[in-house]
Design a protein around this motif. Structure first.
Motif, PDB file in Angstrom:
ATOM      1  N   VAL A  88       0.875  -1.327   0.013  1.00 62.11           N
ATOM      2  CA  VAL A  88       0.215  -0.203   0.127  1.00 62.11           C
ATOM      3  C   VAL A  88       0.678   1.485  -0.486  1.00 62.11           C
ATOM      4  CG1 VAL A  88      -1.982   1.724   1.281  1.00 62.11           C
ATOM      5  CG2 VAL A  88      -1.804  -0.970   1.096  1.00 62.11           C
ATOM      6  N   TRP A  89       2.311   1.361   0.951  1.00 63.81           N
ATOM      7  CA  TRP A  89       3.404   2.723   0.961  1.00 63.81           C
ATOM      8  C   TRP A  89       3.646   2.724  -0.287  1.00 63.81           C
ATOM      9  CZ3 TRP A  89       8.260   2.579   0.509  1.00 63.81           C
ATOM     10  CH2 TRP A  89       8.885   3.814   1.318  1.00 63.81           C
ATOM     11  N   LEU A  90       3.822   1.342  -0.989  1.00 62.01           N
ATOM     12  CA  LEU A  90       4.829   1.220  -2.108  1.00 62.01           C
ATOM     13  C   LEU A  90       3.929   2.116  -3.610  1.00 62.01           C
ATOM     14  CD1 LEU A  90       6.950  -1.792  -2.604  1.00 62.01           C
ATOM     15  CD2 LEU A  90       7.529   1.072  -1.867  1.00 62.01           C
ATOM     16  N   VAL A  91       2.444   1.594  -4.057  1.00 58.53           N
ATOM     17  CA  VAL A  91       2.023   0.989  -4.257  1.00 58.53           C
ATOM     18  C   VAL A  91       1.158   2.773  -4.813  1.00 58.53           C
ATOM     19  CG1 VAL A  91       0.204   0.360  -6.246  1.00 58.53           C
ATOM     20  CG2 VAL A  91       1.983  -1.049  -5.730  1.00 58.53           C
ATOM     21  N   LEU A  92       0.253   2.505  -3.448  1.00 56.85           N
ATOM     22  CA  LEU A  92      -0.924   3.896  -3.488  1.00 56.85           C
ATOM     23  C   LEU A  92      -0.888   4.988  -2.348  1.00 56.85           C
ATOM     24  CD1 LEU A  92      -3.531   1.349  -2.281  1.00 56.85           C
ATOM     25  CD2 LEU A  92      -2.732   1.899  -4.678  1.00 56.85           C
ATOM     26  N   ASP A  93       0.919   4.887  -2.034  1.00 54.58           N
ATOM     27  CA  ASP A  93       0.558   6.170  -1.542  1.00 54.58           C
ATOM     28  C   ASP A  93       1.829   6.791  -1.879  1.00 54.58           C
ATOM     29  OD1 ASP A  93       1.765   8.789   0.644  1.00 54.58           O
ATOM     30  OD2 ASP A  93       2.051   6.855   2.603  1.00 54.58           O
ATOM     31  N   VAL A  94       3.357   6.123  -2.215  1.00 53.62           N
ATOM     32  CA  VAL A  94       3.758   6.994  -2.753  1.00 53.62           C
ATOM     33  C   VAL A  94       4.154   6.877  -4.230  1.00 53.62           C
ATOM     34  CG1 VAL A  94       6.826   7.247  -2.414  1.00 53.62           C
ATOM     35  CG2 VAL A  94       5.708   6.578  -0.645  1.00 53.62           C
ATOM     36  N   TRP A 101      12.895   4.967  -2.730  1.00 55.89           N
ATOM     37  CA  TRP A 101      14.606   4.705  -2.351  1.00 55.89           C
ATOM     38  C   TRP A 101      14.787   5.735  -0.992  1.00 55.89           C
ATOM     39  CZ3 TRP A 101      17.187   0.343  -1.058  1.00 55.89           C
ATOM     40  CH2 TRP A 101      18.748   1.027  -1.287  1.00 55.89           C
ATOM     41  N   ALA A 102      14.641   6.766  -2.131  1.00 52.47           N
ATOM     42  CA  ALA A 102      15.142   8.350  -0.760  1.00 52.47           C
ATOM     43  C   ALA A 102      13.809   8.477   0.304  1.00 52.47           C
ATOM     44  CB  ALA A 102      14.520   9.690  -2.011  1.00 52.47           C
ATOM     45  N   TYR A 109      12.243   5.468  10.171  1.00 49.69           N
ATOM     46  CA  TYR A 109      11.289   4.780  11.199  1.00 49.69           C
ATOM     47  C   TYR A 109      11.207   4.291   9.524  1.00 49.69           C
ATOM     48  CZ  TYR A 109       8.121   7.603   8.149  1.00 49.69           C
ATOM     49  OH  TYR A 109       7.273   8.701   7.347  1.00 49.69           O
ATOM     50  N   ILE A 110      11.229   4.293   7.991  1.00 54.14           N
ATOM     51  CA  ILE A 110      10.890   3.820   7.227  1.00 54.14           C
ATOM     52  C   ILE A 110      11.848   2.729   7.029  1.00 54.14           C
ATOM     53  CG2 ILE A 110      11.186   3.591   4.428  1.00 54.14           C
ATOM     54  CD1 ILE A 110       9.441   6.542   4.746  1.00 54.14           C
TER      55      ILE A 110
END
Length: 192
Positions: A88-94, A101-102, A109-110
């Protein structure tokens, strides 16, 4: 009594929660920022399942209730939820590969969350009967990575929240107590 219960209902019930979250997100049931709510809820549920998996041994030790049969399914569901949390973080959020990567490099925390996920990969891959037979005692040693994963997950949650919030600290405290129970002086002296 628990030995007679099958493990498949655990997987079925575990699969229902992400489906329900997705349904809630698509129908407006998760508020104004459904992606953040899904991301948070999946991560927190994954952490809860990690903790539940760690509770199995002390529960047997102190109450006699044996849920060992379900520990593997609980662990795999924890991995599934945390994988979905990451997805969800990779595809929908960022959504932007360079930004992902940044963020991993820039936000501690990431970085800690990703380290915990990477430690979960060998646990998930070897959570099958063939690996248990093939690895023997090394399987038990490998699966002690669960403790490190739980610590990193708790730390990830504590660092993630803004300001002073008690909930992540409660999770961290429970993890520390469970680890203390695993490595109590009586346990070490019994092994010596």
């Amino acid at each position: 009594m628990t030995r007679k219960l099958p493990t498949w209902p655990v997987y079925l019930l575990g699969a229902l929660y992400p489906v329900w979250l997705l349904y809630q997100g698509l129908t407006g049931g998760l508020g104004v920022d459904p992606v953040k709510v899904m991301e948070h809820n999946l991560g927190e549920a994954g952490l809860q399942l990690l903790i539940l998996g760690m509770v199995v041994t002390p529960l047997r030790k102190f109450t006699g209730i044996t849920l060992l049969k379900f520990r593997r399914s609980i662990g795999l569901l924890a991995f599934f939820y945390i994988f979905l949390h990451l997805l969800v973080w990779l595809v929908l959020d960022v959504q932007i590969l360079s930004q992902i990567w940044a963020d991993i490099l820039k936000r501690p925390y990431i970085t800690i969350g990703m380290a915990g996920f990477v430690l979960m990969l060998p646990l998930a891959v070897t959570s099958n009967n063939w690996s248990v037979r093939r690895l023997g005692r090394r399987w038990n040693r490998l699966h002690k990575l669960t403790y490190g994963v739980a610590l990193l997950g708790g730390l990830h949650f504590v660092m993630l929240v803004k300001g002073f919030q008690i909930e992540p600290l409660i999770y961290a405290a429970v993890i520390l107590v469970l680890l203390a129970l695993r490595w109590s002086p009586t346990r070490r002296s019994a092994r010596a």
